[in-house]
Design a protein around this motif. Structure first.
Motif, PDB file in Angstrom:
ATOM      1  N   SER A 248     -31.189 -30.630  13.008  1.00 54.25           N
ATOM      2  CA  SER A 248     -31.079 -31.972  13.576  1.00 54.25           C
ATOM      3  C   SER A 248     -32.429 -32.680  13.623  1.00 54.25           C
TER       4      SER A 248
ATOM      5  N   PRO B 161     -32.802 -41.211  12.212  1.00 49.25           N
ATOM      6  CA  PRO B 161     -32.352 -41.643  13.541  1.00 49.25           C
ATOM      7  C   PRO B 161     -30.898 -42.120  13.495  1.00 49.25           C
ATOM      8  N   GLY B 162     -30.105 -41.708  14.486  1.00 46.93           N
ATOM      9  CA  GLY B 162     -28.712 -42.135  14.585  1.00 46.93           C
ATOM     10  C   GLY B 162     -27.741 -41.289  13.788  1.00 46.93           C
ATOM     11  N   VAL B 163     -28.232 -40.306  13.000  1.00 48.97           N
ATOM     12  CA  VAL B 163     -27.363 -39.439  12.201  1.00 48.97           C
ATOM     13  C   VAL B 163     -27.281 -38.082  12.888  1.00 48.97           C
ATOM     14  N   THR B 164     -26.060 -37.608  13.110  1.00 49.81           N
ATOM     15  CA  THR B 164     -25.863 -36.317  13.787  1.00 49.81           C
ATOM     16  C   THR B 164     -25.422 -35.271  12.761  1.00 49.81           C
TER      17      THR B 164
ATOM     18  N   ASP C  53     -22.022 -35.938  11.508  1.00 53.47           N
ATOM     19  CA  ASP C  53     -21.933 -36.945  10.444  1.00 53.47           C
ATOM     20  C   ASP C  53     -22.122 -36.292   9.074  1.00 53.47           C
TER      21      ASP C  53
END
Length: 161
Positions: free
Chosen positions: A2, A7-10, A13
């Motif tokens: 991770s 940023p904003g991608v898990t 996803d």
């Protein structure tokens, strides 16, 4: 991993996009269209594949009263099972069970060749030129019965189904 994502991608996803594998599920067996059953080698062979697809998102269009689903991983499992030739009813209406057919072969009876030629002709003609009398794919008690050129052929599940 991770720490290496934008940023904003898990990680979820990434799994959703690239496929994290098929989740545990009950197989949803469906016949393979055009291949269920296939008649060959004195057997009716059923082909099925799992139609499970993971639902990862949905959207409801309220104006059309429709719900649309986004799917992820799909199961690709397949299975096959056979019904063996159980009997042949010849043109005169005489029923020959599989044991009778095997006996005719052992005795080199000319009727054996007639029966085998009828079976081969029916299997080649299926499904377009043979009359389907019954197709019941139940693996324990089902049957496949077809008629072709005056002969009626019956296929039933193997004993260990």
């Amino acid at each position: 991993m991770s720490g290496n994502l934008p940023p904003g991608v898990t990680p979820a996803d990434i799994d959703r996009h690239y496929g994290g594998g098929v989740p545990d599920h009950e197989h949803e067996w469906m016949p393979v269209e055009g291949l269920s059953p296939v008649l060959e080698d004195m057997a009716a062979i059923f082909h099925e594949q799992c139609r499970f697809a993971e639902v990862v998102d949905s959207y409801t269009d309220h104006r059309r009263d429709e719900t649309y689903y986004e799917t992820g991983a799909e199961c690709e499992a397949e299975r096959h099972y056979r019904f063996e030739l159980a009997y042949v009813v010849d043109e005169s209406g005489t029923r020959l069970d599989r044991d009778d057919i095997d006996r005719l072969e052992e005795e080199n009876d000319e009727r054996f060749e007639t029966v085998i030629e009828a079976v081969i002709a029916a299997e080649r003609a299926f499904p377009d030129e043979a009359e389907v009398v019954d197709i019941d794919p139940d693996r324990r008690n089902g049957q496949v019965v077809v008629r072709h050129d005056g002969f009626k052929l019956g296929y039933e599940p193997e004993g260990d189904a």
